[in-house]
Design an enzyme around this catalytic site. Structure first.
Site, PDB file in Angstrom:
ATOM      1  N   THR A 183      19.260-136.967  80.142  1.00 39.22           N
ATOM      2  CA  THR A 183      18.074-136.365  80.691  1.00 39.22           C
ATOM      3  C   THR A 183      17.855-136.940  82.076  1.00 39.22           C
ATOM      4  O   THR A 183      18.269-138.047  82.361  1.00 39.22           O
ATOM      5  CB  THR A 183      16.887-136.686  79.757  1.00 39.22           C
ATOM      6  OG1 THR A 183      17.204-136.205  78.457  1.00 39.22           O
ATOM      7  CG2 THR A 183      15.603-136.128  80.238  1.00 39.22           C
ATOM      8  N   VAL A 193      20.688-132.255  79.055  1.00 41.87           N
ATOM      9  CA  VAL A 193      21.667-131.647  78.149  1.00 41.87           C
ATOM     10  C   VAL A 193      21.700-132.456  76.851  1.00 41.87           C
ATOM     11  O   VAL A 193      22.593-132.325  76.046  1.00 41.87           O
ATOM     12  CB  VAL A 193      23.082-131.571  78.778  1.00 41.87           C
ATOM     13  CG1 VAL A 193      23.116-130.559  79.906  1.00 41.87           C
ATOM     14  CG2 VAL A 193      23.573-132.947  79.242  1.00 41.87           C
ATOM     15  N   GLY A 225      15.736-140.841  79.083  1.00 38.82           N
ATOM     16  CA  GLY A 225      16.060-141.892  78.135  1.00 38.82           C
ATOM     17  C   GLY A 225      15.595-141.620  76.718  1.00 38.82           C
ATOM     18  O   GLY A 225      15.126-142.525  76.027  1.00 38.82           O
TER      19      GLY A 225
END
Length: 580
Positions: free
Chosen positions: A391, A410, A483
């Site tokens: 991310t 993704v 994260g």
């Protein structure tokens, strides 16, 4: 004064890529800059420059943020790209708020038990390979945002990224590390191997040039033909053909049916500030608000002065309570009921009363918010002022008054690890963000319930938490992070440090972080957190898991006195903040 080169040397020299607290402190003084016309912050200097170039060409912060986002899909593919999804939060110059949900959706052929084999969930199926892929939404969301709030055309922000993919770029340390760590899985798929690895299957090293001609062509076709080429044309057909040949269920019809959703931004108050967050299927907006509501019952500056882990302990306790609620109540609001009571001030006081400031408490289960049958997107009652009518994050703002927070993903590193041959585009593994089986942890260790079960067309729950903060009804801060579940707690801690502790933005972003997500029952702490603080947390009963770093955060702030923007990128990874 610490230069960027010194920072990179320090990163290379320290084990696990972590920095000591004094290194962060030195970087704060060296890396803070201000600009008058606008600012952009991302994890990759080439993407930041693309955003600034959009401003220079007459675009606004929306154009800049989206130019940066599509460029990150070239230079930061392990984190995000057009094969994934995003949340876009915008505060326009006229004061209008806009939340665009570009989250991926489950294919029409998806089913609740599609990852269950012989009565047991098989997490690998939702994390790698064809069954892991949900319908991408990022491109449709970017196009919608440009149409509603930008000045530039889609082709004007996509074509420079296409040129960069064709020309190639030198891999930074982070991309090279991620590529090396996933090379074996990428090599399982011919399209991925051909696009991202050397001919012998080995990974490119830091500083080597990666050219992506197939990705360049994909971008060029989008620039020339628009998003229909992607959602209703050649790209969708190529993906369907590959999926049929490799056991996948994603079809061209899924692409054609995809629509981004304009949602009502989540507005809450915190002390003298108004917090604008993203609504479900983001869990971040709800739980950042919920945790702030709990923290509002305490004097955080006094706890911080006490030291001995007093503030970190309180943060851990509110995190546990919020994540327990997340596991049960949160899901796609178009499929599951997400109760308004989660962000009720009275409910927050009830939860806060359970917190013992001297010891860690066991949170056995989720809470029971008031009005649990009232969906958070139902029309607010007249007496409910809380809500008004792997991310990456991009933060951008301009002098006209446009503010943008985009979080894109993704999911895990390089998503599903699939690139359909000829496309160059990494496809997400966002199906793993569903609860593939009640109680089964996903790749981030998060547990979900029925509200987040797999259903056709449903959007999986996300931790992405793009946030904008208003003071006296004027925006002065935008922040977001990458994260996984730590996104939520990163945003919370930056807000606390800026709004309660009045730290400079660069200091707030660089400060050591903690993270608790209820299950597993352990408190993650960055290794840069002082040893005395860690010991004090252990004395309070916390089980400690020390880690090199917790997430990556980007932010932009504005000082009305000097009329200047400050952009901050997270010093934990290479990145940049620039402006005009």
């Amino acid at each position: 004064m610490l230069t960027r080169r010194d920072l990179l040397r320090a990163l290379a020299a320290t084990s696990a890529g972590t920095l000591a607290a004094n290194t962060f402190a030195s970087l704060r003084a060296a890396d803070t800059q201000t600009w008058q016309r606008g600012a952009v912050a991302t994890v990759q200097p080439l993407a930041t420059k693309a955003g600034v170039n959009a401003l220079r060409q007459g675009g606004n912060a929306v154009d800049a943020a989206i130019a940066a986002a599509v460029t990150l899909g070239v230079v930061d593919q392990h984190n995000s790209g057009l094969g994934g999804g995003c949340f876009i939060l915008i505060r326009q110059a006229n004061g209008k708020l806009l939340a665009i949900d570009g989250r991926e959706t489950a294919p029409a052929k998806a089913s609740r038990d599609m990852y269950v084999r012989d009565g047991k969930a098989v997490p690998a199926l939702s994390q790698t390979g064809p069954l892991a892929v949900a319908t991408p939404g990022a491109l449709a969301a970017y196009a919608l945002a440009l149409n509603k709030a930008g000045k530039l055309k889609l082709a004007e922000v996509v074509q420079p990224a296409a040129d960069l993919a064709a020309k190639g770029f030198a891999l930074d340390r982070n991309y090279a590390r991620k590529l090396k760590s996933t090379a074996d899985k990428l090599a399982q798929f011919p399209g991925s191997k051909g696009a991202l690895l050397k001919a012998d299957g080995t990974a490119y090293e830091e500083g080597e040039t990666l050219k992506q001609p197939d990705l360049a062509r994909t971008y060029q076709q989008i620039a020339k033909h628009g998003i229909d080429w992607f959602y209703r044309g050649e790209f969708a057909a190529m993906v369907e053909a590959w999926m049929k040949a490799n056991g996948g269920i994603l079809t061209a019809a899924d692409f054609a049916a995809y629509q981004p959703i304009v949602r009502e931004p989540l507005q809450t108050t915190y002390r003298d500030y108004r917090i604008i967050g993203f609504p479900p299927p983001s869990s971040g907006g709800v739980h950042v608000a919920q945790m702030l509501n709990m923290l509002e019952q305490f004097e955080l500056a006094d706890l911080n002065k006490q030291g001995r882990g007093a503030l970190e302990h309180l943060l851990a306790e509110v995190m546990k309570l919020a994540f327990a609620d997340r596991a049960y109540w949160l899901g796609d609001p178009d499929f599951a009921n997400v109760p308004r009571g989660l962000i009720d001030k009275a409910y927050a006081r009830e939860l806060a009363a359970k917190i013992d400031l001297n010891k860690a408490s066991e949170v056995k289960s989720y809470g029971r918010p008031p009005r649990a049958t009232e969906n958070i997107f139902a029309k607010p009652p007249a007496d409910a002022p809380i809500i008004d009518k792997h991310t990456t994050h991009i933060a951008a703002a301009d002098a006209e008054g446009n503010w943008v927070a985009i979080t894109a993903t993704v999911n895990t590193t390089f998503g599903s690890k699939i690139i359909v041959p000829g496309t160059g585009l990494v496809l997400n593994n966002e199906m793993d963000d569903f609860s593939i089986s009640p109680g089964q942890p996903n790749a981030f260790g998060l547990i979900g319930a029925e509200a987040n079960a797999v259903q056709p067309g449903k959007r999986p729950l996300s931790s992405m938490s793009p946030t904008i903060v208003l003071r006296d009804n004027q925006p002065f801060l935008t922040v977001g992070a990458a994260g996984g579940p730590t996104i939520i707690t990163q945003v919370l801690q930056v807000l606390v440090r800026v709004l309660d502790l009045h730290q400079p933005l660069s200091e707030a972003v660089a400060a050591p972080r903690v993270h608790h997500q209820w299950r597993p029952d352990e408190l993650r702490v960055e290794q840069s957190l002082p040893a005395a603080t860690v010991a004090a947390l252990q004395d309070r009963g916390h089980k400690i898991d020390a880690t090199a770093g917790i997430g990556v955060c980007q932010a932009v702030s504005f000082d009305p006195a000097t009329k200047a923007f400050t952009g901050v990128h997270d010093p934990r990874v290479p990145g940049s903040a620039e402006g005009l």
